[in-house]
Write a protein that holds these residues in place. Structure first.
Motif, PDB file in Angstrom:
ATOM      1  N   UNK A 115      -1.766   6.346  -6.625  1.00  0.00           N
ATOM      2  CA  UNK A 115      -0.689   5.352  -6.734  1.00  0.00           C
ATOM      3  C   UNK A 115      -0.264   4.934  -5.335  1.00  0.00           C
TER       4      UNK A 115
ATOM      5  N   UNK B 238       7.155   8.436   4.658  1.00  0.00           N
ATOM      6  CA  UNK B 238       6.388   7.323   4.084  1.00  0.00           C
ATOM      7  C   UNK B 238       6.550   6.062   4.935  1.00  0.00           C
TER       8      UNK B 238
ATOM      9  N   UNK C 227       1.890   1.555  -2.968  1.00  0.00           N
ATOM     10  CA  UNK C 227       2.609   0.283  -2.907  1.00  0.00           C
ATOM     11  C   UNK C 227       1.862  -0.572  -1.882  1.00  0.00           C
TER      12      UNK C 227
ATOM     13  N   UNK D  69       1.442   6.836  -2.218  1.00  0.00           N
ATOM     14  CA  UNK D  69       2.341   7.840  -2.806  1.00  0.00           C
ATOM     15  C   UNK D  69       1.566   9.100  -3.171  1.00  0.00           C
ATOM     16  N   UNK D  70       0.396   8.892  -3.733  1.00  0.00           N
ATOM     17  CA  UNK D  70      -0.370  10.025  -4.259  1.00  0.00           C
ATOM     18  C   UNK D  70      -1.817   9.597  -4.376  1.00  0.00           C
TER      19      UNK D  70
END
Lengths: 188, 188
Positions: free
Chosen positions: B61, B29, B63, B53-54
């Motif tokens: 989702x 990541x 960040x 993330x997904x």
């Protein structure tokens, strides 16, 4: 029945774990934190503390907190009406979590459907814990559980904070393997 | 064009902010973090650092990281084919963020469509910043942006970490108010 004083104590303890994990809550989120005892009066062993950030008709996001050794019992999210069932991604934020999902391995190797040597034992009533594919999640690791798949999970020795990203959540449709569990009557 | 060295420096700086916010990433990541310069070579002013993330066919989702004063320029997520357009919830995790959305107030009070005294000025090319309903988010606060709604956002003086929960993300369908911006050519 878990008393309101015990539930408030659980909220306090969960808020401390969230704080440790760097998660900031509003006052309302702290006060409205859901404490689920899954119809047992053994919250330390069987329970989950939940903050729902958002649950709309398109997606859902929650924070799940588990204390040291606290277990969320086995259940699945079945399809109903036009809804294909809830799909969810668990992302470990803090501590560690042992997630058990129904998988190829389990159905092929276990003729009687019982668990084979999981790292963490189910708390009790172990006939209702059948999913045995073990996924160990540490901070930063995540796993996506398909709809209608039996799963249960338990925190490691420091407890755990898990971010859940998912399709919309309909807790009232959840099916627990243990018929004693009434999901909607076990939290408030 | 923002160089690869500049992008790597931005990833490093964003990883530091995420660490401050208590967010743990996997090595992959961290390495695959998206650095978007929105077709400008002014990353400090106009840009976003993103960890996905997904992103599946049901939910997404991410960040989002913004440096001190870094702006994500105005855009909207329109409907296309059978998809009603992306709906997204921004939850501020760290720092603070000024979010501007197209709202009643803006369309009623501004005859020429330009911004009226936002707390934070758009970086430049301000004819392409029209949404003027200001939402100031501090840690623990969140806001849900409906589909097809123009919005832009900028971090306060410490930068910001924002969790984005949403319906599936199709970046290639985003429509930026500034026609110069090519979203898909501006990140790698």
């Amino acid at each position: 029945m878990t008393s309101e004083a015990e539930r408030e104590q659980a909220r306090e303890r969960a808020a401390d774990l969230l704080h440790e994990a760097g998660v900031v809550l509003t006052g309302d989120e702290r006060r409205e934190m859901e404490v689920v005892d899954y119809s047992f009066d053994r919250l330390e062993e069987v329970g989950t503390e939940i903050v729902v950030y958002e649950n709309n008709d398109r997606y859902c996001a929650k924070e799940l907190v588990l204390f040291d050794g606290q277990t969320c019992p086995e259940h699945r999210h079945p399809p109903f009406d036009d809804y294909p069932g809830k799909q969810e991604t668990f992302r470990c934020r803090w501590g560690d979590v042992y997630l058990y999902v129904e998988g190829e391995e389990a159905s092929e190797s276990e003729s009687d459907g019982t668990l084979q040597n999981p790292t963490v034992e189910p708390p009790f009533r172990d006939e209702y814990y059948t999913a045995s594919e073990e996924i160990h999640l540490t901070p930063g690791e995540q796993y996506t559980i398909p709809p209608d798949t039996r799963h249960w999970f338990v925190a490691g020795e420091d407890g755990a904070v898990i971010s859940e990203f998912s399709s919309p959540s309909f807790d009232e449709e959840d099916v627990f393997t243990d018929p004693k569990i009434d999901r909607m009557e076990s939290s408030y």
